[in-house]
Design a protein around this motif. Structure first.
Motif, PDB file in Angstrom:
ATOM      1  N   MET A 108      32.945  43.147  38.996  1.00 21.35           N
ATOM      2  CA  MET A 108      33.741  42.389  39.971  1.00 21.35           C
ATOM      3  C   MET A 108      34.287  43.305  41.048  1.00 21.35           C
ATOM      4  SD  MET A 108      35.803  39.822  37.380  1.00 21.35           S
ATOM      5  CE  MET A 108      36.956  39.295  38.672  1.00 21.35           C
ATOM      6  N   ASP A 109      34.781  44.470  40.649  1.00 24.62           N
ATOM      7  CA  ASP A 109      35.366  45.391  41.619  1.00 24.62           C
ATOM      8  C   ASP A 109      34.319  45.876  42.615  1.00 24.62           C
ATOM      9  OD1 ASP A 109      37.847  46.986  42.311  1.00 24.62           O
ATOM     10  OD2 ASP A 109      36.405  48.603  42.040  1.00 24.62           O
ATOM     11  N   ALA A 110      33.104  46.146  42.131  1.00 19.33           N
ATOM     12  CA  ALA A 110      32.033  46.560  43.034  1.00 19.33           C
ATOM     13  C   ALA A 110      31.647  45.420  43.971  1.00 19.33           C
ATOM     14  CB  ALA A 110      30.820  47.029  42.233  1.00 19.33           C
ATOM     15  N   PHE A 111      31.567  44.205  43.429  1.00 12.83           N
ATOM     16  CA  PHE A 111      31.198  43.047  44.244  1.00 12.83           C
ATOM     17  C   PHE A 111      32.215  42.800  45.349  1.00 12.83           C
ATOM     18  CE2 PHE A 111      31.476  38.478  45.099  1.00 12.83           C
ATOM     19  CZ  PHE A 111      30.183  38.228  45.525  1.00 12.83           C
ATOM     20  N   GLU A 112      33.486  43.079  45.063  1.00 13.73           N
ATOM     21  CA  GLU A 112      34.553  42.811  46.029  1.00 13.73           C
ATOM     22  C   GLU A 112      34.756  43.947  47.035  1.00 13.73           C
ATOM     23  OE1 GLU A 112      37.941  41.894  43.604  1.00 13.73           O
ATOM     24  OE2 GLU A 112      36.948  40.179  42.648  1.00 13.73           O
ATOM     25  N   ASP A 113      34.009  45.033  46.889  1.00 14.57           N
ATOM     26  CA  ASP A 113      34.123  46.180  47.788  1.00 14.57           C
ATOM     27  C   ASP A 113      33.387  45.871  49.092  1.00 14.57           C
ATOM     28  OD1 ASP A 113      33.598  48.645  49.138  1.00 14.57           O
ATOM     29  OD2 ASP A 113      33.892  49.733  47.266  1.00 14.57           O
ATOM     30  N   GLY A 114      34.132  45.785  50.184  1.00 13.85           N
ATOM     31  CA  GLY A 114      33.540  45.412  51.464  1.00 13.85           C
ATOM     32  C   GLY A 114      32.447  46.357  51.921  1.00 13.85           C
ATOM     33  N   ALA A 115      32.626  47.660  51.683  1.00 19.23           N
ATOM     34  CA  ALA A 115      31.617  48.629  52.109  1.00 19.23           C
ATOM     35  C   ALA A 115      30.306  48.424  51.358  1.00 19.23           C
ATOM     36  CB  ALA A 115      32.140  50.045  51.894  1.00 19.23           C
ATOM     37  N   LEU A 116      30.401  48.151  50.055  1.00 23.98           N
ATOM     38  CA  LEU A 116      29.182  47.929  49.265  1.00 23.98           C
ATOM     39  C   LEU A 116      28.520  46.607  49.631  1.00 23.98           C
ATOM     40  CD1 LEU A 116      30.279  49.185  45.725  1.00 23.98           C
ATOM     41  CD2 LEU A 116      29.001  50.407  47.497  1.00 23.98           C
ATOM     42  N   ARG A 117      29.315  45.594  49.919  1.00 26.00           N
ATOM     43  CA  ARG A 117      28.748  44.290  50.301  1.00 26.00           C
ATOM     44  C   ARG A 117      27.981  44.380  51.610  1.00 26.00           C
ATOM     45  NH1 ARG A 117      32.027  39.531  48.043  1.00 26.00           N
ATOM     46  NH2 ARG A 117      31.776  38.536  50.056  1.00 26.00           N
ATOM     47  N   GLY A 118      28.364  45.307  52.459  1.00 27.05           N
ATOM     48  CA  GLY A 118      27.667  45.485  53.727  1.00 27.05           C
ATOM     49  C   GLY A 118      26.608  46.566  53.678  1.00 27.05           C
ATOM     50  N   GLY A 119      26.313  47.064  52.491  1.00 22.38           N
ATOM     51  CA  GLY A 119      25.413  48.197  52.344  1.00 22.38           C
ATOM     52  C   GLY A 119      23.962  47.828  52.163  1.00 22.38           C
ATOM     53  N   ARG A 120      23.289  48.612  51.355  1.00 22.70           N
ATOM     54  CA  ARG A 120      21.831  48.524  51.240  1.00 22.70           C
ATOM     55  C   ARG A 120      21.363  47.229  50.576  1.00 22.70           C
ATOM     56  NH1 ARG A 120      18.099  52.936  47.938  1.00 22.70           N
ATOM     57  NH2 ARG A 120      16.101  51.890  48.256  1.00 22.70           N
ATOM     58  N   TYR A 121      22.188  46.694  49.668  1.00 20.67           N
ATOM     59  CA  TYR A 121      21.766  45.548  48.869  1.00 20.67           C
ATOM     60  C   TYR A 121      22.649  44.331  49.133  1.00 20.67           C
ATOM     61  CZ  TYR A 121      19.285  49.093  46.116  1.00 20.67           C
ATOM     62  OH  TYR A 121      18.475  50.119  45.715  1.00 20.67           O
ATOM     63  N   ARG A 122      22.057  43.173  48.967  1.00 22.37           N
ATOM     64  CA  ARG A 122      22.820  41.921  48.923  1.00 22.37           C
ATOM     65  C   ARG A 122      23.288  41.741  47.486  1.00 22.37           C
ATOM     66  NH1 ARG A 122      21.404  36.548  47.652  1.00 22.37           N
ATOM     67  NH2 ARG A 122      22.791  35.009  48.612  1.00 22.37           N
ATOM     68  N   LEU A 123      24.588  41.674  47.280  1.00 20.97           N
ATOM     69  CA  LEU A 123      25.150  41.630  45.940  1.00 20.97           C
ATOM     70  C   LEU A 123      25.402  40.193  45.501  1.00 20.97           C
ATOM     71  CD1 LEU A 123      27.759  44.541  46.055  1.00 20.97           C
ATOM     72  CD2 LEU A 123      25.320  44.609  45.523  1.00 20.97           C
ATOM     73  N   VAL A 124      25.080  39.899  44.257  1.00 17.73           N
ATOM     74  CA  VAL A 124      25.360  38.599  43.656  1.00 17.73           C
ATOM     75  C   VAL A 124      25.991  38.863  42.294  1.00 17.73           C
ATOM     76  CG1 VAL A 124      24.404  36.439  42.767  1.00 17.73           C
ATOM     77  CG2 VAL A 124      23.457  37.459  44.847  1.00 17.73           C
ATOM     78  N   LEU A 125      27.141  38.224  42.058  1.00 20.12           N
ATOM     79  CA  LEU A 125      27.840  38.340  40.777  1.00 20.12           C
ATOM     80  C   LEU A 125      27.451  37.159  39.895  1.00 20.12           C
ATOM     81  CD1 LEU A 125      30.099  39.853  39.125  1.00 20.12           C
ATOM     82  CD2 LEU A 125      31.702  38.192  40.114  1.00 20.12           C
ATOM     83  N   VAL A 126      27.022  37.455  38.673  1.00 14.87           N
ATOM     84  CA  VAL A 126      26.641  36.418  37.714  1.00 14.87           C
ATOM     85  C   VAL A 126      27.518  36.572  36.479  1.00 14.87           C
ATOM     86  CG1 VAL A 126      24.790  35.432  36.316  1.00 14.87           C
ATOM     87  CG2 VAL A 126      24.261  36.449  38.551  1.00 14.87           C
ATOM     88  N   ALA A 127      28.414  35.608  36.253  1.00 14.84           N
ATOM     89  CA  ALA A 127      29.302  35.615  35.087  1.00 14.84           C
ATOM     90  C   ALA A 127      28.948  34.395  34.249  1.00 14.84           C
ATOM     91  CB  ALA A 127      30.764  35.575  35.525  1.00 14.84           C
ATOM     92  N   TYR A 128      28.320  34.619  33.101  1.00 14.31           N
ATOM     93  CA  TYR A 128      27.722  33.510  32.367  1.00 14.31           C
ATOM     94  C   TYR A 128      28.324  33.343  30.976  1.00 14.31           C
ATOM     95  CZ  TYR A 128      24.850  37.010  29.941  1.00 14.31           C
ATOM     96  OH  TYR A 128      24.425  38.081  29.189  1.00 14.31           O
ATOM     97  N   ALA A 129      28.134  32.151  30.430  1.00 17.90           N
ATOM     98  CA  ALA A 129      28.741  31.768  29.152  1.00 17.90           C
ATOM     99  C   ALA A 129      27.697  31.768  28.038  1.00 17.90           C
ATOM    100  CB  ALA A 129      29.371  30.383  29.268  1.00 17.90           C
ATOM    101  N   GLY A 130      28.195  31.875  26.801  1.00  8.68           N
ATOM    102  CA  GLY A 130      27.368  31.613  25.625  1.00  8.68           C
ATOM    103  C   GLY A 130      26.538  32.778  25.122  1.00  8.68           C
ATOM    104  N   GLU A 131      26.825  34.001  25.549  1.00  6.81           N
ATOM    105  CA  GLU A 131      25.977  35.123  25.121  1.00  6.81           C
ATOM    106  C   GLU A 131      26.159  35.452  23.645  1.00  6.81           C
ATOM    107  OE1 GLU A 131      24.620  39.229  24.400  1.00  6.81           O
ATOM    108  OE2 GLU A 131      26.637  38.420  24.140  1.00  6.81           O
TER     109      GLU A 131
END
Length: 364
Positions: free
Chosen positions: A102-125
């Protein structure tokens, strides 16, 4: 990075035992909708992405964590900071990984960097294989299956763990003849009949299997046993649950054949849960780039350099990503030996290095 500790404690305050992930899904959806992100809800799973920008053709990296935990104990139901560690159910498996993602996903510099970031938080593992919601998420959300890499934030002791073991759960039923316990000679005790066979599993050694230069350890163990008889009845049936963890060189069908041959004709066999193994995507370009970032971190870690790569001994959802063609790896700050333990904890000192590796990779 005190904010990582604070975020982890906040996540731990939502216990979310498997099947009860609704509140944390609501919390995540509200958190990211209020930030202007695109939020997609699938059951009790949440997928978050930045708003789409025309012409953005950057490769996608998925930051993946499950939100559910196994039932807490009195030693970890109350999240807290104790000295140099955070204690709470899911601290290592895997709320600490989710916090770092979450912290990496919320980092503005990383969001504007080399990759398009997508956070996946899933249930039932943590529950049955078929109730895991990640498959539903991958089917319901367009574009996820085209990602260049999925970073599954499971506990890995700060090492990159590649591939994963497959898992079979089988029930073996030994048959006898029910009778009154006052006259056992009128029956055939299925429980004691199973004694020698059951004891033979105790000293069964692990079998090392090398796949692409990594050594996975195959193990098969009885994990549960029961009868349905009253205590004054000689049991006519005795059932044992066998859990087999098999290496990535085998398909599910091959694993089932091995298990059937190993069990033999001692009783009837029913496979009740199965999960495929996943070979290491060791030579995928994004995996190699992530390993390079982890190697750079390990070279400056206390105690000197060590290999950043290890095999994943348990089953994880890298296998589901492999099914749809997405290279995936396991990496997180959690301690593998703390998974599902009483008084589960994670060292605070593991949080910042995990975040630094993730940031170094994402920054390219």
């Amino acid at each position: 990075m005190d904010h990582l500790t604070d975020l982890l404690v906040e996540l731990l305050a939502m216990p979310c035992v498997t099947g009860e992930e609704g509140p944390i899904a609501d919390w995540l959806a509200d958190r990211y909708a209020s930030r202007g992100d695109v939020v997609i809800r699938v059951g009790n799973s949440v997928v978050v992405a930045p708003p789409e920008v025309e012409g953005d053709d950057r490769p996608t990296v998925l930051l993946v964590g499950h939100t559910d935990v196994v039932p807490p104990t009195e030693d970890d139901i109350t999240p807290r900071v104790e000295g140099d560690r955070v204690v709470g159910r899911g601290a290592s498996d895997m709320k600490s990984g989710l916090a770092v993602g979450m912290d990496a996903f919320e980092d503005g510099a990383l969001r504007g960097g080399r990759y398009r970031l997508v956070l996946v938080a899933y249930a039932g593992e943590e529950g049955p294989h078929e109730a895991n919601e990640l498959r539903d998420v991958l089917e319901a959300v367009p574009g996820l299956a085209a990602a260049e890499l999925a970073v599954v934030l499971e506990p890995t002791d700060l090492r990159v763990q590649l591939g994963c073991m497959g898992a079979l759960h089988a029930q073996v039923t030994i048959h006898g003849q029910q009778a009154h316990s006052a006259r056992p000679w009128q029956g055939d005790n299925a429980l004691s009949k199973a004694g020698a066979w059951l004891a033979s599993w105790h000293d069964r050694p692990p079998v090392d299997v090398e796949v692409d230069g990594l050594t996975y350890r195959e193990v098969a163990s009885p994990t549960q046993a029961w009868t349905t008889s009253a205590r004054n009845v000689i049991p006519g049936e005795f059932t044992v649950s066998i859990n087999y963890r098999f290496a990535p060189d085998k398909t599910v069908a091959q694993a089932e054949a091995w298990l059937a041959e190993t069990i033999g004709d001692v009783g009837t066999i029913e496979v009740v849960d199965r999960a495929p193994a996943c070979p290491p995507s060791r030579h995928a370009p994004a995996v190699e780039a992530f390993v390079a970032a982890a190697d750079a971190q390990s070279s400056v870690a206390p105690g000197g350099a060590q290999s950043s790569i290890a095999p994943q001994q348990s089953w994880t959802d890298v296998a589901r990503f492999a099914e749809v063609g997405v290279p995936a790896l396991n990496f997180g700050p959690g301690i593998t030996s703390q998974s599902h333990q009483r008084g589960e904890h994670v060292p605070i000192a593991n949080l910042a290095p995990a975040r630094e590796v993730l940031g170094r990779f994402l920054a390219g």
